[in-house]
Design a protein around this motif. Structure first.
Motif, mmCIF file in Angstrom:
data_model
loop_
_atom_site.group_PDB
_atom_site.id
_atom_site.type_symbol
_atom_site.label_atom_id
_atom_site.label_comp_id
_atom_site.label_asym_id
_atom_site.label_seq_id
_atom_site.Cartn_x
_atom_site.Cartn_y
_atom_site.Cartn_z
ATOM 1 N N LEU A 188 113.964 33.900 39.500
ATOM 2 C CA LEU A 188 114.800 34.452 38.418
ATOM 3 C C LEU A 188 115.592 33.338 37.732
ATOM 4 C CD1 LEU A 188 115.303 37.251 37.322
ATOM 5 C CD2 LEU A 188 117.112 37.550 39.007
ATOM 6 N N ALA A 189 116.137 32.423 38.533
ATOM 7 C CA ALA A 189 116.916 31.314 37.960
ATOM 8 C C ALA A 189 116.033 30.446 37.077
ATOM 9 C CB ALA A 189 117.539 30.482 39.082
ATOM 10 N N ALA A 190 114.756 30.215 37.506
ATOM 11 C CA ALA A 190 113.845 29.393 36.712
ATOM 12 C C ALA A 190 113.532 30.090 35.381
ATOM 13 C CB ALA A 190 112.560 29.142 37.504
ATOM 14 N N ALA A 191 113.316 31.407 35.438
ATOM 15 C CA ALA A 191 113.019 32.165 34.207
ATOM 16 C C ALA A 191 114.214 32.124 33.256
ATOM 17 C CB ALA A 191 112.658 33.607 34.571
ATOM 18 N N GLU A 192 115.410 32.259 33.788
ATOM 19 C CA GLU A 192 116.610 32.226 32.934
ATOM 20 C C GLU A 192 116.761 30.863 32.263
ATOM 21 O OE1 GLU A 192 119.193 35.373 35.642
ATOM 22 O OE2 GLU A 192 119.899 33.332 35.386
ATOM 23 N N ARG A 205 121.869 37.917 26.051
ATOM 24 C CA ARG A 205 120.460 38.296 26.217
ATOM 25 C C ARG A 205 119.925 37.867 27.592
ATOM 26 N NH1 ARG A 205 116.603 37.006 21.302
ATOM 27 N NH2 ARG A 205 117.953 35.181 21.157
ATOM 28 N N VAL A 206 120.383 36.706 28.063
ATOM 29 C CA VAL A 206 119.960 36.274 29.409
ATOM 30 C C VAL A 206 120.515 37.249 30.458
ATOM 31 C CG1 VAL A 206 120.138 34.454 31.148
ATOM 32 C CG2 VAL A 206 119.738 33.859 28.753
ATOM 33 N N ARG A 207 121.742 37.691 30.216
ATOM 34 C CA ARG A 207 122.343 38.645 31.162
ATOM 35 C C ARG A 207 121.547 39.960 31.174
ATOM 36 N NH1 ARG A 207 126.408 42.566 31.988
ATOM 37 N NH2 ARG A 207 126.315 43.162 29.814
ATOM 38 N N GLN A 208 121.149 40.426 29.987
ATOM 39 C CA GLN A 208 120.352 41.654 29.910
ATOM 40 C C GLN A 208 119.017 41.471 30.639
ATOM 41 O OE1 GLN A 208 121.065 44.662 28.698
ATOM 42 N NE2 GLN A 208 123.146 43.935 28.351
ATOM 43 N N PHE A 209 118.451 40.284 30.488
ATOM 44 C CA PHE A 209 117.193 39.999 31.184
ATOM 45 C C PHE A 209 117.380 40.123 32.697
ATOM 46 C CE2 PHE A 209 115.067 36.674 33.647
ATOM 47 C CZ PHE A 209 113.761 37.127 33.584
ATOM 48 N N ARG A 210 118.464 39.503 33.185
ATOM 49 C CA ARG A 210 118.721 39.527 34.638
ATOM 50 C C ARG A 210 118.910 40.965 35.134
ATOM 51 N NH1 ARG A 210 120.960 37.234 39.392
ATOM 52 N NH2 ARG A 210 120.079 35.247 38.829
ATOM 53 N N LEU A 211 119.726 41.730 34.395
ATOM 54 C CA LEU A 211 119.970 43.113 34.815
ATOM 55 C C LEU A 211 118.678 43.918 34.782
ATOM 56 C CD1 LEU A 211 123.379 43.916 33.075
ATOM 57 C CD2 LEU A 211 122.951 43.278 35.436
ATOM 58 N N GLY A 212 117.886 43.701 33.733
ATOM 59 C CA GLY A 212 116.618 44.425 33.634
ATOM 60 C C GLY A 212 115.678 44.039 34.758
ATOM 61 N N ALA A 228 112.645 43.215 27.169
ATOM 62 C CA ALA A 228 111.688 43.984 27.989
ATOM 63 C C ALA A 228 110.418 43.165 28.201
ATOM 64 C CB ALA A 228 111.366 45.321 27.309
ATOM 65 N N GLU A 229 109.984 42.461 27.155
ATOM 66 C CA GLU A 229 108.770 41.647 27.262
ATOM 67 C C GLU A 229 108.973 40.509 28.284
ATOM 68 O OE1 GLU A 229 105.895 42.167 26.156
ATOM 69 O OE2 GLU A 229 105.017 40.244 26.775
ATOM 70 N N ALA A 230 110.176 39.885 28.230
ATOM 71 C CA ALA A 230 110.455 38.790 29.171
ATOM 72 C C ALA A 230 110.473 39.314 30.611
ATOM 73 C CB ALA A 230 111.805 38.149 28.832
ATOM 74 N N VAL A 231 111.037 40.504 30.791
ATOM 75 C CA VAL A 231 111.055 41.102 32.147
ATOM 76 C C VAL A 231 109.617 41.345 32.613
ATOM 77 C CG1 VAL A 231 111.684 43.157 33.487
ATOM 78 C CG2 VAL A 231 113.350 42.134 31.918
ATOM 79 N N ARG A 232 108.799 41.877 31.695
ATOM 80 C CA ARG A 232 107.410 42.146 32.059
ATOM 81 C C ARG A 232 106.705 40.847 32.455
ATOM 82 N NH1 ARG A 232 107.073 46.128 28.555
ATOM 83 N NH2 ARG A 232 106.648 44.733 26.813
#
Ligand code: FES
Length: 234
Positions: A188-192, A205-212, A228-232
């Motif tokens: 997760l840290a690498a993706a952020e 937006r990074v925070r939303q990604f983490r929560l998602g 949503a795409e980044a989470v996927r």
């Protein structure tokens, strides 16, 4: 005729009233419960339901000192079961009761313990103490010299902040779970980092990604499409 209180007034008055009875008599005596029930029009069975729900209400005369050791998950993992067993010998003199309890609300400083002394209002709370510490505290309570409750004011915790980690046991405990969590956090840290540095995402937006990604969103509103795409992809 006495008017029955509404559900709202039960909530507002019942627990404080039971506390007052317990402070006066040392426990919730049947006579005091009956008197209160008749005086305010609350059925006796309701008083008994509330009294038996909260572990700090006593329905029989207490010993001079009552020690309650939390047995729920965080405290169990921190060794409260062994501590409870070790403290039982304090009961031998007939003045101390040692009991298990449900979560005392201080899972971040497990194992948590409460100590109540007859004649004193409320309970004292001690967190992250050793069995020997508690033994000393109980001996002090028997001599009417109970130390003050542990406060949070001076407690920084091992990481400088409050932290709950139910899997923070010995080296071999929950090893697989801890490895999975560590791998997830690293990924997760690498993706952020990529979102921040390569896609120039802002903090929100990074925070939303983490929560998602962690499925911790507290609303049902959909994620923004790029989030949503980044989470996927993650
Ligand atoms: S689990 Fe023991 S205080 Fe919460």
């Amino acid at each position: 005729m006495t008017k029955s209180p509404s559900a709202e007034s039960y909530r507002a008055t019942l627990v404080p009233a039971l506390h007052e009875i317990q402070d006066t008599h040392g426990y919730l005596t049947p006579a005091a419960l009956r008197e209160y029930s008749q005086r305010v029009g609350v059925p006796l069975y309701r008083l008994q339901a509330v009294a038996s729900f909260f572990p700090h209400f006593r329905l029989s005369p207490p010993k001079k000192v009552t020690v309650r050791v939390c047995r729920d998950m965080a405290c169990h993992l921190a060794g409260s079961g062994g501590m409870l067993d070790a403290l039982r010998s304090l009961e031998e003199g007939g003045q101390v009761a040692v009991e298990g309890a449900s979560c005392l609300g201080r899972c971040d400083r497990a194992p948590s313990t409460s100590v109540a002394v007859v004649g004193e209002h409320g309970e004292h709370y001690y967190h992250g103490r050793s069995g020997d510490d508690l033994r000393g505290i109980v001996m002090g309570a028997l001599q009417s010299s109970l130390p003050p409750s542990d406060s949070d004011a001076s407690h920084a915790g091992p990481y400088g902040v409050s932290r709950i980690d139910a899997y923070d046991g010995g080296a071999r405990e929950y090893l697989a779970v801890r490895k999975v969590l560590a791998a997830r956090d690293a990924s997760l840290a690498a993706a952020e980092e990529i979102l921040r540095t390569q896609k120039n995402w802002d903090f929100e937006r990074v925070r939303q990604f983490r929560l998602g990604a962690l499925r911790q969103r507290r609303t049902d509103s959909p994620l923004a499409p790029e989030v949503a795409e980044a989470v996927r992809e993650w």
